[in-house]
Design a protein around this motif. Structure first.
Motif, PDB file in Angstrom:
ATOM      1  N   ALA B  64       0.920  -0.779   0.363  1.00 33.95           N
ATOM      2  CA  ALA B  64      -0.112   0.189  -0.411  1.00 33.95           C
ATOM      3  C   ALA B  64       1.161   1.239  -0.321  1.00 33.95           C
ATOM      4  CB  ALA B  64      -0.753   0.252   1.441  1.00 33.95           C
ATOM      5  N   LEU B  65       2.038   1.290   0.537  1.00 34.34           N
ATOM      6  CA  LEU B  65       2.668   2.632   0.471  1.00 34.34           C
ATOM      7  C   LEU B  65       3.669   2.079  -0.602  1.00 34.34           C
ATOM      8  CD1 LEU B  65       3.633   4.575   2.738  1.00 34.34           C
ATOM      9  CD2 LEU B  65       6.244   2.911   3.097  1.00 34.34           C
ATOM     10  N   ARG B  66       3.849   1.544  -1.093  1.00 33.46           N
ATOM     11  CA  ARG B  66       5.066   1.956  -2.790  1.00 33.46           C
ATOM     12  C   ARG B  66       3.595   2.085  -2.977  1.00 33.46           C
ATOM     13  NH1 ARG B  66       7.043  -2.763  -0.580  1.00 33.46           N
ATOM     14  NH2 ARG B  66       5.838  -4.244  -1.602  1.00 33.46           N
ATOM     15  N   TYR B  67       2.842   1.504  -3.203  1.00 39.82           N
ATOM     16  CA  TYR B  67       1.716   1.977  -4.454  1.00 39.82           C
ATOM     17  C   TYR B  67       1.042   3.219  -4.057  1.00 39.82           C
ATOM     18  CZ  TYR B  67      -2.956   2.929  -6.240  1.00 39.82           C
ATOM     19  OH  TYR B  67      -3.857   3.372  -6.429  1.00 39.82           O
ATOM     20  N   PHE B  68       1.043   3.751  -3.040  1.00 47.12           N
ATOM     21  CA  PHE B  68       0.758   5.245  -2.816  1.00 47.12           C
ATOM     22  C   PHE B  68       2.202   6.203  -3.051  1.00 47.12           C
ATOM     23  CE2 PHE B  68       0.247   9.534   0.253  1.00 47.12           C
ATOM     24  CZ  PHE B  68      -0.941  10.054  -0.440  1.00 47.12           C
ATOM     25  N   LEU B  69       3.049   5.895  -3.296  1.00 45.83           N
ATOM     26  CA  LEU B  69       4.457   7.082  -3.720  1.00 45.83           C
ATOM     27  C   LEU B  69       4.746   6.686  -4.836  1.00 45.83           C
ATOM     28  CD1 LEU B  69       7.160   5.512  -0.894  1.00 45.83           C
ATOM     29  CD2 LEU B  69       6.213   7.922  -0.937  1.00 45.83           C
ATOM     30  N   TYR B  70       3.870   5.267  -5.764  1.00 46.91           N
ATOM     31  CA  TYR B  70       4.501   5.181  -7.147  1.00 46.91           C
ATOM     32  C   TYR B  70       2.589   5.990  -7.816  1.00 46.91           C
ATOM     33  CZ  TYR B  70       4.415   2.898 -11.605  1.00 46.91           C
ATOM     34  OH  TYR B  70       4.029   2.318 -12.513  1.00 46.91           O
ATOM     35  N   GLU B  74       3.500   9.416 -10.509  1.00 48.39           N
ATOM     36  CA  GLU B  74       2.979   8.948 -11.664  1.00 48.39           C
ATOM     37  C   GLU B  74       1.902  10.641 -12.214  1.00 48.39           C
ATOM     38  OE1 GLU B  74       3.182   6.213 -14.091  1.00 48.39           O
ATOM     39  OE2 GLU B  74       4.653   6.130 -13.308  1.00 48.39           O
ATOM     40  N   LEU B  75       1.413  10.710 -10.891  1.00 43.61           N
ATOM     41  CA  LEU B  75       0.117  11.804 -10.423  1.00 43.61           C
ATOM     42  C   LEU B  75       1.576  13.069 -11.110  1.00 43.61           C
ATOM     43  CD1 LEU B  75      -2.738  12.939 -10.694  1.00 43.61           C
ATOM     44  CD2 LEU B  75      -1.783  13.704  -8.021  1.00 43.61           C
ATOM     45  N   VAL B  76       1.969  12.658 -11.226  1.00 43.17           N
ATOM     46  CA  VAL B  76       3.020  13.995 -11.416  1.00 43.17           C
ATOM     47  C   VAL B  76       3.793  13.820 -13.203  1.00 43.17           C
ATOM     48  CG1 VAL B  76       5.287  15.594 -10.646  1.00 43.17           C
ATOM     49  CG2 VAL B  76       4.325  14.930  -8.682  1.00 43.17           C
ATOM     50  N   LYS B  77       3.707  13.071 -12.983  1.00 44.64           N
ATOM     51  CA  LYS B  77       4.731  12.658 -14.629  1.00 44.64           C
ATOM     52  C   LYS B  77       3.252  13.387 -14.968  1.00 44.64           C
ATOM     53  CE  LYS B  77       6.057   8.562 -15.763  1.00 44.64           C
ATOM     54  NZ  LYS B  77       6.555   7.477 -15.901  1.00 44.64           N
ATOM     55  N   SER B  78       2.388  12.891 -14.694  1.00 42.14           N
ATOM     56  CA  SER B  78       1.298  13.069 -15.684  1.00 42.14           C
ATOM     57  C   SER B  78       0.815  14.069 -16.643  1.00 42.14           C
ATOM     58  CB  SER B  78      -0.546  11.848 -15.417  1.00 42.14           C
ATOM     59  OG  SER B  78      -1.018  12.815 -14.672  1.00 42.14           O
ATOM     60  N   ASN B  79       1.121  15.065 -15.241  1.00 37.91           N
ATOM     61  CA  ASN B  79       0.579  16.732 -15.445  1.00 37.91           C
ATOM     62  C   ASN B  79       1.359  17.200 -15.785  1.00 37.91           C
ATOM     63  OD1 ASN B  79      -1.597  17.714 -13.780  1.00 37.91           O
ATOM     64  ND2 ASN B  79      -1.196  16.087 -12.209  1.00 37.91           N
ATOM     65  N   LEU B 111     -11.226  -1.718  -9.520  1.00 40.83           N
ATOM     66  CA  LEU B 111     -11.964  -0.075  -8.705  1.00 40.83           C
ATOM     67  C   LEU B 111     -10.554   0.768  -8.246  1.00 40.83           C
ATOM     68  CD1 LEU B 111     -13.596   2.297  -8.592  1.00 40.83           C
ATOM     69  CD2 LEU B 111     -13.578   1.503  -6.658  1.00 40.83           C
ATOM     70  N   MET B 112      -9.868   0.232  -7.773  1.00 42.42           N
ATOM     71  CA  MET B 112      -8.470   1.061  -7.735  1.00 42.42           C
ATOM     72  C   MET B 112      -7.700   0.955  -8.626  1.00 42.42           C
ATOM     73  SD  MET B 112      -8.362   1.612  -4.194  1.00 42.42           S
ATOM     74  CE  MET B 112      -6.685   1.356  -3.768  1.00 42.42           C
ATOM     75  N   LEU B 113      -7.338   0.336  -9.350  1.00 41.23           N
ATOM     76  CA  LEU B 113      -6.926   0.133 -10.590  1.00 41.23           C
ATOM     77  C   LEU B 113      -7.227   1.120 -11.478  1.00 41.23           C
ATOM     78  CD1 LEU B 113      -4.417  -1.568 -12.945  1.00 41.23           C
ATOM     79  CD2 LEU B 113      -6.572  -3.189 -13.502  1.00 41.23           C
ATOM     80  N   ALA B 114      -8.689   0.972 -12.118  1.00 40.14           N
ATOM     81  CA  ALA B 114      -9.148   1.979 -12.992  1.00 40.14           C
ATOM     82  C   ALA B 114      -9.173   3.385 -13.040  1.00 40.14           C
ATOM     83  CB  ALA B 114     -11.135   1.755 -13.019  1.00 40.14           C
ATOM     84  N   ASN B 115      -9.089   3.315 -11.196  1.00 36.39           N
ATOM     85  CA  ASN B 115      -9.045   4.876 -11.174  1.00 36.39           C
ATOM     86  C   ASN B 115      -7.342   5.190 -10.891  1.00 36.39           C
ATOM     87  OD1 ASN B 115     -11.569   5.340 -10.320  1.00 36.39           O
ATOM     88  ND2 ASN B 115     -11.480   5.537  -7.924  1.00 36.39           N
ATOM     89  N   SER B 116      -6.628   4.618 -10.868  1.00 32.45           N
ATOM     90  CA  SER B 116      -5.711   5.490 -10.794  1.00 32.45           C
ATOM     91  C   SER B 116      -4.627   5.203 -11.946  1.00 32.45           C
ATOM     92  CB  SER B 116      -4.410   3.702 -10.523  1.00 32.45           C
ATOM     93  OG  SER B 116      -5.015   3.372  -8.686  1.00 32.45           O
ATOM     94  N   ILE B 117      -5.830   4.528 -13.300  1.00 29.19           N
ATOM     95  CA  ILE B 117      -4.982   4.807 -14.711  1.00 29.19           C
ATOM     96  C   ILE B 117      -5.687   5.957 -15.310  1.00 29.19           C
ATOM     97  CG2 ILE B 117      -5.759   4.091 -16.740  1.00 29.19           C
ATOM     98  CD1 ILE B 117      -5.928   0.827 -15.409  1.00 29.19           C
ATOM     99  N   THR B 118      -6.719   6.440 -14.214  1.00 30.63           N
ATOM    100  CA  THR B 118      -7.720   7.217 -14.885  1.00 30.63           C
ATOM    101  C   THR B 118      -6.721   9.306 -14.089  1.00 30.63           C
ATOM    102  OG1 THR B 118      -9.511   6.499 -14.459  1.00 30.63           O
ATOM    103  CG2 THR B 118      -9.223   8.723 -14.529  1.00 30.63           C
ATOM    104  N   PHE B 156       0.714  -0.533 -11.570  1.00 34.17           N
ATOM    105  CA  PHE B 156      -0.107  -0.548 -10.190  1.00 34.17           C
ATOM    106  C   PHE B 156      -0.264  -1.697 -10.355  1.00 34.17           C
ATOM    107  CE2 PHE B 156      -0.606   3.780 -12.128  1.00 34.17           C
ATOM    108  CZ  PHE B 156      -0.793   4.521 -11.184  1.00 34.17           C
ATOM    109  N   GLU B 157      -1.207  -2.596 -11.641  1.00 29.52           N
ATOM    110  CA  GLU B 157      -1.293  -3.747 -10.871  1.00 29.52           C
ATOM    111  C   GLU B 157       0.060  -4.619  -9.788  1.00 29.52           C
ATOM    112  OE1 GLU B 157      -1.694  -6.656 -13.909  1.00 29.52           O
ATOM    113  OE2 GLU B 157      -3.351  -7.102 -13.892  1.00 29.52           O
TER     114      GLU B 157
END
Lengths: 112, 165
Positions: B64-70, B74-79, B111-118, B156-157
């Motif tokens: 969960a921690l690694r997922y959050f950091l990743y 990715e969020l910053v990269k996408s922006n 659900l989490m995967l779909a949200n993360s991809i978005t 993410f998977e």
């Protein structure tokens, strides 16, 4: 210490609003509804989170509430975007002529 | 037994959120929160898959921690990527909807995967159909299912698989 926090808060606020501005620009420039949603979702998520972090630096007493707001945004923003995109696709919203492939329409038996 | 644990977890969590939102531990505030949370958790605790489907094992917390950091990375990269597209005069787009496949089995994991991809670089989940995810991609690099899955889903998977299975 207060000065450093105020400076950091200011920087975060400027960064956040810059991303929000870019998101708005994306909404205007993107060619179709799906690309617009893309611009809208990502920029508003990071922009709002950075703004919230900036406010938290300026008003440390609000930090827990701001953190909660940030969490809710993280959970709700992608869901609303996804539902909008799905609805747009289901009613057959016109896609940009640049669109190279639409596997979803193909699987549903329509020509893209 | 499991039901009772789920119910308790949801109740405690709701009360915790209530206290955070109110910022007060006064008796009347706390009492209202306890009763309201009790009713909500009685009605909905069996449906709160976010908490109840989480595997509460040590590896899951690490994931969960690694997922959050990743995710943040990715969020910053996408922006930054989207900003560069929006700001460039030529508007370099190659949009399309590609099909990807996930190994995740649980509803919550998907659900989490779909949200993360978005929320990651140039991708937006349009439709979820069982193990198939239809993803709108601003700059399509590959229309092949395997290649698109490796590019969009795999990052993410690997974390979500440990968390939710």
């Amino acid at each position: 210490m207060d000065g450093i926090l105020a400076l950091l808060g200011g920087i975060l606020l400027v960064a956040g609003t810059t991303f929000l501005l870019l998101g708005g620009l994306g909404l205007v420039r993107m060619p179709d509804v799906f690309n617009r949603i893309q611009a809208g979702t990502k920029a508003t998520t990071l922009g709002t989170l950075l703004s919230l972090a900036g406010i938290a630096c300026l008003q440390p007493a609000w930090a827990t509430k701001l953190l909660l707001i940030g969490l809710f945004i993280l959970f709700t923003n992608p869901i609303s975007s996804q539902v909008l995109a799905r609805a747009a696709h289901r009613i057959g919203t016109e896609k940009s002529p640049l669109t190279s492939v639409d596997r979803l329409a193909e699987d549903q038996g329509n020509t893209p | 037994m499991l039901k009772a644990v789920n119910f308790l977890v949801v109740w405690v969590l709701l009360v915790f959120f209530w206290v955070l939102l109110n910022g007060s531990l006064a008796t009347d505030v706390l009492l209202v929160g306890l009763i309201a949370s009790l009713i909500i958790s009685l009605l909905f605790s069996k449906d709160l898959a976010l908490i109840t489907e989480f595997r509460a094992t040590p590896p899951a917390f690490g994931a969960a921690l690694r997922y959050f950091l990743y995710f943040l990375k990715e969020l910053v990269k996408s922006n930054i990527r989207l900003a560069s597209i929006v700001l460039s005069p030529a508007l370099p787009l190659n949009p399309g909807i590609v099909k990807t496949r996930t190994r995740l089995k649980s509803r919550m994991g998907r659900l989490m995967l779909a949200n993360s991809i978005t929320l990651t670089p140039g991708t937006l989940t349009v439709e979820l159909d069982g193990e198939w995810l239809y993803v709108h991609w601003v700059t399509v690099e590959s229309t092949d299912i395997e290649a698109a899955t490796a590019e969009i889903v795999a990052g993410f998977e690997q974390h979500l698989e440990v968390m939710y299975g």
